[in-house]
Design an enzyme around this catalytic site. Sequence first.
Site, PDB file in Angstrom:
ATOM      1  N   ASP A  63       0.844  -1.202  -0.107  1.00 47.51           N
ATOM      2  CA  ASP A  63       0.218   0.140   0.154  1.00 47.51           C
ATOM      3  C   ASP A  63       0.840   1.298   0.052  1.00 47.51           C
ATOM      4  O   ASP A  63       2.044   1.215   0.043  1.00 47.51           O
ATOM      5  CB  ASP A  63      -0.832  -0.073   1.225  1.00 47.51           C
ATOM      6  CG  ASP A  63      -0.407  -0.430   2.486  1.00 47.51           C
ATOM      7  OD1 ASP A  63       1.117  -0.524   2.630  1.00 47.51           O
ATOM      8  OD2 ASP A  63      -0.986  -0.871   3.365  1.00 47.51           O
ATOM      9  N   ASN A 129      -7.871  -2.878  14.089  1.00 43.16           N
ATOM     10  CA  ASN A 129      -9.026  -3.269  13.805  1.00 43.16           C
ATOM     11  C   ASN A 129      -8.940  -4.241  13.009  1.00 43.16           C
ATOM     12  O   ASN A 129      -9.926  -4.855  12.408  1.00 43.16           O
ATOM     13  CB  ASN A 129      -9.761  -1.991  13.312  1.00 43.16           C
ATOM     14  CG  ASN A 129      -9.146  -1.670  11.767  1.00 43.16           C
ATOM     15  OD1 ASN A 129      -8.086  -2.252  11.403  1.00 43.16           O
ATOM     16  ND2 ASN A 129      -9.511  -0.562  11.472  1.00 43.16           N
ATOM     17  N   HIS A 131      -7.249  -4.899  10.112  1.00 40.06           N
ATOM     18  CA  HIS A 131      -7.005  -4.748   8.895  1.00 40.06           C
ATOM     19  C   HIS A 131      -5.609  -5.067   8.401  1.00 40.06           C
ATOM     20  O   HIS A 131      -4.458  -5.251   9.003  1.00 40.06           O
ATOM     21  CB  HIS A 131      -7.069  -3.107   8.498  1.00 40.06           C
ATOM     22  CG  HIS A 131      -5.886  -2.097   8.806  1.00 40.06           C
ATOM     23  ND1 HIS A 131      -6.118  -1.205   9.810  1.00 40.06           N
ATOM     24  CD2 HIS A 131      -4.589  -1.968   8.522  1.00 40.06           C
ATOM     25  CE1 HIS A 131      -5.029  -0.592   9.823  1.00 40.06           C
ATOM     26  NE2 HIS A 131      -4.118  -1.089   9.246  1.00 40.06           N
ATOM     27  N   GLU A 136      -9.539  -2.262   5.174  1.00 39.46           N
ATOM     28  CA  GLU A 136     -10.273  -1.908   6.339  1.00 39.46           C
ATOM     29  C   GLU A 136     -11.467  -2.907   6.516  1.00 39.46           C
ATOM     30  O   GLU A 136     -12.040  -3.543   5.433  1.00 39.46           O
ATOM     31  CB  GLU A 136     -10.826  -0.400   6.231  1.00 39.46           C
ATOM     32  CG  GLU A 136      -9.614   0.507   6.297  1.00 39.46           C
ATOM     33  CD  GLU A 136      -9.058   0.841   7.613  1.00 39.46           C
ATOM     34  OE1 GLU A 136      -9.391  -0.091   8.689  1.00 39.46           O
ATOM     35  OE2 GLU A 136      -8.559   2.055   7.726  1.00 39.46           O
TER      36      GLU A 136
END
Length: 236
Positions: A63, A129, A131, A136
Amino acid sequence: MDIKIVATEAEGANIALEMVKKQLIQNPQSTFGLATGSSPLAFYKALTDSDLDFTKAISINLDEYVGLSEDNPQSYHYFMKENLFNKKPFKKNYLPNGMASDLEVETKQYDQIIANNPIDLQILGIGRNGHIGFNEPGTPFNSGTHVVDLTESTIEANSRFFANENEVPKQAISMGLGSIQKSKKIILFAYGETKAKAIQGCVSDPVTTNVPASILQNLDDVTLIIDDSAAKFIKK
Ligand code: GLP
């Protein structure tokens, strides 16, 4: 899943280093999927301290932030150069271009790069979380490279690398979960208690798009390298 609980990040890095060594012996032209963040740092140090030769290998990063240029110290391009590429040259390093004038075209091109260079060994960290990359919660499991609106919790977690939270880009380009799950082998690093819930979701709870890393339960060759604190909530 092969879960290795390690006492230190250096110990975890050595386990991964041995796996990379094997991969390069098998095929010096391997493609490595690479991640940023603090979790793989000890591993990158182990690689740069080693005598491994990556000059025939290819890297494809997960990313990049939208709007940050390669020479911006907060960009993932910069991070990779600083922590790995400047010391260990590869035949070719690919990262998404966060400055692309047409982000949709950039995502299509990145998918083509991944299709042309199937990933042999993918390195992952994990967000609080759950990811992976910047996929996400809610991201479809079959997704390709896409532009992501970062969640508040990710912006807050990543603000530690910026002067303040307002400077954290709100968007990123991320390799999709569909591509990550095609990797032949995966190593995920997670250290510390802030990752314990995410590791529980990744390992012990049912597979759900609410925890993108839970997709790893469906795959054949996944090694988790985690410490006791990150392993706190998983059934031993
Ligand atoms: C970012 C990256 C992820 C990384 C995660 C965790 O969101 N896009 O690839 O896994 O942060 O980072 P850290 O390892 O610093 O906790």
